[in-house]
Structures are given as C-alpha cells and as structure tokens.
Design an enzyme around this catalytic site. Structure first.
Site, PDB file in Angstrom:
ATOM      1  N   LYS A 117     -40.032  -4.916  49.986  1.00 34.29           N
ATOM      2  CA  LYS A 117     -39.969  -5.521  51.617  1.00 34.29           C
ATOM      3  C   LYS A 117     -41.684  -6.104  50.975  1.00 34.29           C
ATOM      4  CE  LYS A 117     -36.370  -4.455  53.806  1.00 34.29           C
ATOM      5  NZ  LYS A 117     -36.032  -4.327  55.072  1.00 34.29           N
ATOM      6  N   LYS A 199     -27.223  -5.964  47.588  1.00 36.16           N
ATOM      7  CA  LYS A 199     -26.373  -4.992  48.219  1.00 36.16           C
ATOM      8  C   LYS A 199     -26.052  -6.512  49.286  1.00 36.16           C
ATOM      9  CE  LYS A 199     -30.161  -3.586  51.620  1.00 36.16           C
ATOM     10  NZ  LYS A 199     -30.435  -2.484  53.027  1.00 36.16           N
ATOM     11  N   LYS A 202     -27.865  -7.837  56.246  1.00 42.22           N
ATOM     12  CA  LYS A 202     -27.594  -8.368  57.598  1.00 42.22           C
ATOM     13  C   LYS A 202     -28.809  -9.767  57.701  1.00 42.22           C
ATOM     14  CE  LYS A 202     -28.702  -4.865  60.464  1.00 42.22           C
ATOM     15  NZ  LYS A 202     -30.164  -4.209  59.982  1.00 42.22           N
TER      16      LYS A 202
HETATM   17  P1  ATP Z   1     -32.316  -5.631  56.269  1.00 44.79           P
HETATM   18  O1  ATP Z   1     -30.446  -6.767  55.436  1.00 44.79           O
HETATM   19  O2  ATP Z   1     -32.344  -5.661  57.555  1.00 44.79           O
HETATM   20  O3  ATP Z   1     -32.639  -4.833  55.444  1.00 44.79           O
HETATM   21  P2  ATP Z   1     -30.126  -3.230  56.707  1.00 44.79           P
HETATM   22  O4  ATP Z   1     -28.862  -3.837  56.537  1.00 44.79           O
HETATM   23  O5  ATP Z   1     -30.665  -2.805  55.358  1.00 44.79           O
HETATM   24  O6  ATP Z   1     -31.405  -4.055  56.652  1.00 44.79           O
HETATM   25  P3  ATP Z   1     -30.788  -0.952  58.179  1.00 44.79           P
HETATM   26  O7  ATP Z   1     -30.520  -1.148  59.838  1.00 44.79           O
HETATM   27  O8  ATP Z   1     -31.587  -1.041  57.544  1.00 44.79           O
HETATM   28  O9  ATP Z   1     -29.607  -2.681  57.632  1.00 44.79           O
HETATM   29  O10 ATP Z   1     -29.452   0.511  57.710  1.00 44.79           O
HETATM   30  C1  ATP Z   1     -28.847   1.094  59.056  1.00 44.79           C
HETATM   31  C2  ATP Z   1     -27.482   1.412  57.768  1.00 44.79           C
HETATM   32  O11 ATP Z   1     -26.659   1.052  57.251  1.00 44.79           O
HETATM   33  C3  ATP Z   1     -28.190   2.241  56.681  1.00 44.79           C
HETATM   34  O12 ATP Z   1     -27.833   3.890  56.850  1.00 44.79           O
HETATM   35  C4  ATP Z   1     -28.014   1.838  55.290  1.00 44.79           C
HETATM   36  O13 ATP Z   1     -28.038   2.552  54.506  1.00 44.79           O
HETATM   37  C5  ATP Z   1     -26.414   1.189  55.476  1.00 44.79           C
HETATM   38  N1  ATP Z   1     -26.687   0.488  54.531  1.00 44.79           N
HETATM   39  C6  ATP Z   1     -26.873  -1.087  54.461  1.00 44.79           C
HETATM   40  N2  ATP Z   1     -26.788  -1.528  53.745  1.00 44.79           N
HETATM   41  C7  ATP Z   1     -25.415  -1.199  53.310  1.00 44.79           C
HETATM   42  C8  ATP Z   1     -24.814  -1.411  51.879  1.00 44.79           C
HETATM   43  N3  ATP Z   1     -25.090  -2.385  51.988  1.00 44.79           N
HETATM   44  N4  ATP Z   1     -23.908  -0.752  52.144  1.00 44.79           N
HETATM   45  C9  ATP Z   1     -23.793   0.181  52.518  1.00 44.79           C
HETATM   46  N5  ATP Z   1     -24.442   0.743  53.851  1.00 44.79           N
HETATM   47  C10 ATP Z   1     -25.628   0.115  53.899  1.00 44.79           C
END
Ligand code: ATP
Ligand code: LTN
Length: 334
Positions: A117, A199, A202
């Site tokens: 980040k 990955k 969002k």
């Molecule tokens: P950002 O995209 O804003 O970095 P994020 O999509 O990673 O955020 P978080 O709020 O950080 O979302 O994560 C919420 C949960 O979803 C966490 O437990 C994280 O491990 C899981 N997660 C996030 N992205 C993935 C993915 N691509 N596959 C599986 N689990 C995920």
C-alpha cells in the site's frame, strides 16, 4: 449476556471501503455465515481501519451502513451473532495503543500489505497504515478469539497478532488467547478476472476485473464472459492456466463440486459452455443476498437498532479483556 456456553469464539472484520467482491464473499464472508452455526461469533465493520485511506466522510458513513446491511443480508442473525461497527466499541482503539507498545518497528515494517500500500500510494504513507496490524490484533485479542476466518492475504496479519499475544502473555502471564487463522481452501484466494495473477480487489480501477456482491445478473454474465483464459480451450486445473483455475475455484465454491468433478462435467466442452455455467452458479449464489440487501437497506431504523445492540454486546466482552490488560500493564485502577 453471560459467557459463551463453551462454544469456541470466532472474530472477523471487513472494511467498509466499497461493495465487497465475489472474492471477499467466497474468501471470507461465506465462511462467516457457515461458522455462525457452530461458534460464538463476533463480526465487525472495520471503519477505524478504513480511514487510513482518508475516505470522504459522507461516503464512509454510507458505506458503513451498507456493509452492515450486507452482513445481515448474507444471513447473519444479529440476535445469535454479535454484529457491530468497530468505532462503536472504544476498547478497540484503547487496546490497539497498548499493543503498539508491544510490537516492534521492524516487524510492523515487514508486513507485505503495508509495503504494497505504501508503494501504491506514496503520497499518503500515514502512521495509521503502519499501525494497522496492531489495531487488527486488538480486534481479535479483545474477544479471546479461537479462530479468525480471513482470506489468504491476511495470514501475515494473523501471524503478527499471535506473536504480539505470545509476547504479552510471556511478560504478564496468560492474558490473551492466541488465535488460529481459519482460511478456507477453495475461495481463499479469488483472482482478478482480467489479470488472474492478481487478487480480485474491490478497489481495482477496472470494474471488469471483479464481480461485486450486488452486481445484477447481466453484469455478472458479461464480466465472466470476458474473463481472461488461455488458448488451450479445455477445462482442467493446471499450472499456467491461472484464468481457468480461477474460474474453476469460483465454480467449486458456488456448487460444492471438486476440481475432478468439474473437469468431468466439462470434458469435451469448450470455454463458452464452462463460462456460462460459472456465471449461472455465481448469479444463483448471490441472488438471495442481493434481494435481502435491497429490503434491509430501506429499513434504517432496524439497522440502527441492530447496531446499537451489537455495540453493547461487543463492549461487554471487549471491556473484560481491556480491563485485564490495563491492570497487567500497571494502569492505576480505582
Ligand atoms: P481492498 O481491495 O480495498 O484492498 P479487499 O477487497 O482486500 O480490500 P478487505 O476489506 O481488505 O477487502 O478484506 C475483507 C476480507 O476478504 C478479508 O478476510 C480478506 O482476506 C478477504 N479477501 C479479500 N480479497 C480476497 C480475494 N481476492 N479472495 C479471497 N478472499 C479475499
Ligand atoms: N485487515 C482486514 C480487515 C480486518 C480484520 C480484523 C480481519 C480488520 N480487523 C480482524 C480479521 C480480524 C482486511 O483488510 N481484510
């Protein structure tokens, strides 16, 4: 509101940084729902964490309410589970400060999420971003959690949480339960539909790369149709087939089928048929969530009442651990 009838304790949280993706759902939220039947569960909207990117205040407020509604929409029962907003329970920030003093600069600096980040946003490498894992440790340790359901990307944060808990216990005697991550195998790492080496996230600027949990059926079909695959054109799980592997993972999570069963199901068929089946499975998986979300988001009075109740229940349990930790550290008590 008495303790936990010997059930193991689960805590997890999600940031209100946007509508969660299919990755968040299959990697984390779906497990939250599954675990809610057998464990004493605490689930939080991690709004304190989300201000490291300094969101617009009105947007943060709206997203917090939406995320809360979505947690109920996936089927979490606010009477059975404790569903709350992190900033409503001041103990999180209080314990985080204490834990900051039991974490080393070097170990926090090694966190990959911090490094990623800060590389992506060199203009705002704030101290909150650096201290993020200690706040997350506080979230977990306050509830004496046994298990923490998260996606693969959070594993390192769980490790630092365990290290801090063990260090604190080592100095002051047993204070915190040392938690285990719970990382479901399939779904723990859903990839971007456009670049399946990354990955699914969002905050990806390309909306075709992710499926949002509230996308309608047309959008889901379109995005899966345009998902990146390879030139081989038969459905099998193998190295170098990241795009197909990812779609197989998604299909496996939504249908409960194994990779072998999926390979058999699509033997002799091309990617067109496969993608159509994946899209249909995703649409069916998300349909009830979206319907329930649309109903709940219009009932603000109900959501507020649930939030209040959640905050009270969470504060009760968190307060016990916070007082214990404060006493051990030596803060003067009346
Ligand atoms: P950002 O995209 O804003 O970095 P994020 O999509 O990673 O955020 P978080 O709020 O950080 O979302 O994560 C919420 C949960 O979803 C966490 O437990 C994280 O491990 C899981 N997660 C996030 N992205 C993935 C993915 N691509 N596959 C599986 N689990 C995920
Ligand atoms: N850091 C997590 C969200 C999060 C969390 C937690 C997860 C905040 N506090 C406690 C599990 C337990 C994320 O970004 N995915």
């Amino acid at each position: 509101m008495e303790a936990t009838q010997n059930k193991k304790i689960v805590l997890s949280a999600i940031q209100p940084t946007g509508t969660p993706t299919l990755g968040n759902y299959l990697g984390a939220l779906k497990n939250w729902k599954t675990m809610s039947a057998d464990y004493e569960c605490f689930y939080a909207v991690a709004d304190l964490h989300s201000i490291t990117v300094r969101p617009e205040p009105a947007l943060l407020r709206r997203r917090t309410l939406e995320m809360y509604a979505l947690l109920l929409a996936i089927g979490l029962d606010p009477k059975e589970n404790t569903v709350f907003v992190q900033s409503h329970v001041p103990a999180h920030a209080q314990l985080a400060w204490i834990l900051n003093c039991y974490a080393q600069f070097g170990e926090a600096a090694r966190m990959t999420q911090f490094k990623d980040k800060s590389e992506k946003h060199p203009e705002n490498v704030n101290v909150g971003l650096f201290a993020y894992p200690m706040l997350m440790a506080a979230d977990i340790l306050l509830y004496q959690a046994d298990y923490v359901p998260v996606g693969h990307d959070q594993k390192q944060h769980l490790e630092i949480t365990r290290d801090i808990a063990e260090r604190f216990n080592g100095i002051y005697g047993q204070t915190f339960k040392v938690p285990e991550p719970f990382i479901g195998k399939a779904g723990a790492n859903i990839k971007s539909l456009q670049d399946p080496t990354q990955k699914m996230s969002k905050s990806d600027p390309n909306a075709k790369a992710f499926i949002s949990m509230l996308d309608d059926a047309d959008a889901i079909v379109r995005k899966i149709k345009s998902a990146v695959t390879d030139s081989e054109s038969y459905v099998r799980y193998a190295e170098g087939k990241d795009g197909v592997n990812n779609l197989m993972g998604i299909y496996a999570c939504c249908t409960g089928r194994s990779y072998e069963q999926i390979e058999q199901e699509f033997a002799g068929k091309g990617y067109g048929d496969f993608k159509a089946a994946v899209a249909e499975a995703v649409v069916e998986e998300l349909r009830p969530v979206k319907t329930e979300f649309d109903r709940l988001i219009d009932d603000k009075a109900y959501l507020t009442a649930c939030m209040q109740e959640g905050a009270e229940k969470a504060s009760y349990f968190a307060g016990k651990t916070l007082r214990k930790a404060m006493k051990k550290v030596g803060f003067y008590q009346f």
